[in-house]
Design an enzyme around this catalytic site. Structure first.
Site, PDB file in Angstrom:
ATOM      1  N   LYS A 255       0.840  -1.205   0.000  1.00  0.00           N
ATOM      2  CA  LYS A 255       0.000   0.000   0.000  1.00  0.00           C
ATOM      3  C   LYS A 255       0.872   1.251   0.000  1.00  0.00           C
ATOM      4  O   LYS A 255       0.464   2.301  -0.514  1.00  0.00           O
ATOM      5  CB  LYS A 255      -0.955  -0.013   1.187  1.00  0.00           C
ATOM      6  CG  LYS A 255      -0.292  -0.125   2.567  1.00  0.00           C
ATOM      7  CD  LYS A 255      -0.082   1.204   3.230  1.00  0.00           C
ATOM      8  CE  LYS A 255       0.583   1.039   4.579  1.00  0.00           C
ATOM      9  NZ  LYS A 255       0.755   2.318   5.301  1.00  0.00           N
TER      10      LYS A 255
ATOM     11  N   THR B  78      -3.660   5.441   3.217  1.00  0.00           N
ATOM     12  CA  THR B  78      -2.307   5.873   2.868  1.00  0.00           C
ATOM     13  C   THR B  78      -2.261   6.592   1.527  1.00  0.00           C
ATOM     14  O   THR B  78      -1.427   7.467   1.308  1.00  0.00           O
ATOM     15  CB  THR B  78      -1.359   4.658   2.854  1.00  0.00           C
ATOM     16  OG1 THR B  78      -1.556   3.906   4.051  1.00  0.00           O
ATOM     17  CG2 THR B  78       0.096   5.102   2.796  1.00  0.00           C
TER      18      THR B  78
END
Length: 342
Positions: free
Chosen positions: A203, A260
């Site tokens: 991620k 994120t």
């Protein structure tokens, strides 16, 4: 269950936040490598190096003595939990210290969690593999990974958070929930350590890609496409490495990716934005910006190659960061790939 004793090893932002969170429900001791940091936490209720503007709970204690931090859990009358609040770069070192400090035998279980996210750029190992290589197995030591969408600052401020605990022993989940699960935090459990680790590692790479797109002012449509196709890449690699498909639609997969890739506190996204705006990676990192996705990108691409996987977003991020490909040319390279079914 008796009150859990928790020792958090590492007084960075995330270690400090996790220690503060657990102090509402558990007896917590935070280990700081620097004596002045431990002293400031105990005296002024502040960590002078990380989250210094946030007042820490009065119940939280700190020490610079690693032996004292370990005795805190080893000698506890109830369950003991060690939380490794160190980054990937420091994981092997802290495990080597634990290997020499922990007893060879023990008649009660002890639980160990790690929180770092990434892939080692030299060995291509995930965190659980690094731990296995540097901390000899002890039958009484049960380990797992705590991950999911979380910014340390928000956790330290007392804002709500939901996390995933992956462990082979269900008892580790029970102890972790006893220490952390409450009004502010929800802790979900899964046995899928590999899937949770891959989701947490990749991620960051996808957040850099989304940041580059945002730095180029390509809009929210482009960001949504990158998040969606990025999740497909994460799942592709995770399954190849032994993860479970369902993990990637949960907190440690989609949840962590969305946070994120879009959150203003995301350092990986910030690095991507700066690259998209035309700044050189070397200058960005020289300014003190750290992002695990930069360390992880090449390793993820190499793992994908070993498994004959197509990871186009990861590949483009690597070409932009390390091979001098202009961000706008990178976008064109992605858009002009051969069409294919989703």
């Amino acid at each position: 269950m008796a009150r859990v004793h928790v020792s958090v090893l590492g007084a960075g932002a995330w270690g400090t936040a996790l220690a503060a969170l657990a102090s509402a429900r558990a007896d917590v001791l935070l280990w700081a490598r620097a004596p002045e940091v431990a002293d400031a936490i105990g005296r002024a209720r502040r960590n002078p190096r990380h989250l210094s503007d946030i007042e820490l709970p009065s119940a939280l204690r700190a020490t610079a003595d690693l032996d004292a931090a370990l005795d805190h859990v080893l000698d506890a009358p109830g369950p003991g939990l060690i939380v490794l609040g160190v980054p990937m770069a420091g994981l092997a070192d802290i495990c080597a210290q634990l290997a020499s400090a922990l007893p060879a035998q023990r008649d009660r279980p002890l639980h160990l969690l790690w929180t770092c996210k990434g892939i080692d750029p030299d060995t291509l190992q995930l965190p659980h593999q690094i731990i296995a290589g540097h901390l000899p197995r002890r039958p009484w030591l049960h380990a797992g990974v705590l991950s999911g969408p979380s910014f340390a600052r928000e956790v330290a401020q007392g804002l709500p958070v939901a996390l995933t605990l992956a462990a082979g022993d269900p008892g580790t989940g029970t102890v972790c929930q006893a220490a952390y699960h409450g009004v502010q935090a929800r802790i979900y459990t899964t046995p899928d350590i590999v899937g949770v680790e891959v989701g947490g590692a990749l991620k960051n790479v996808m957040a850099i890609a989304c940041g580059i797109s945002d730095g180029l002012r390509l809009g929210t449509n482009a960001r949504a496409a990158l998040i969606t196709r990025g999740l497909a890449e994460i799942q592709r690699l995770g399954i190849a490495l032994g993860g479970q498909a369902d993990t990637f639609s949960g907190l440690a997969g989609l949840g962590d990716l969305v946070l994120t890739a879009t959150g203003g506190l995301s350092r990986n996204r910030q690095v991507g934005v700066a690259v998209g705006e035309g700044r050189r990676l070397e200058d960005i990192l020289a300014g003190g910006m750290t992002a695990e996705g930069v360390r992880c990108a090449r390793a993820a691409l190499e793992l994908g190659s070993r498994h004959a996987l197509d990871l186009p977003i990861t590949e483009i991020v690597c070409r932009v960061l390390f091979d001098g490909l202009a961000p706008r040319e990178a976008v064109a390279a992605l858009l002009t790939r051969e069409p294919r079914p989703e």
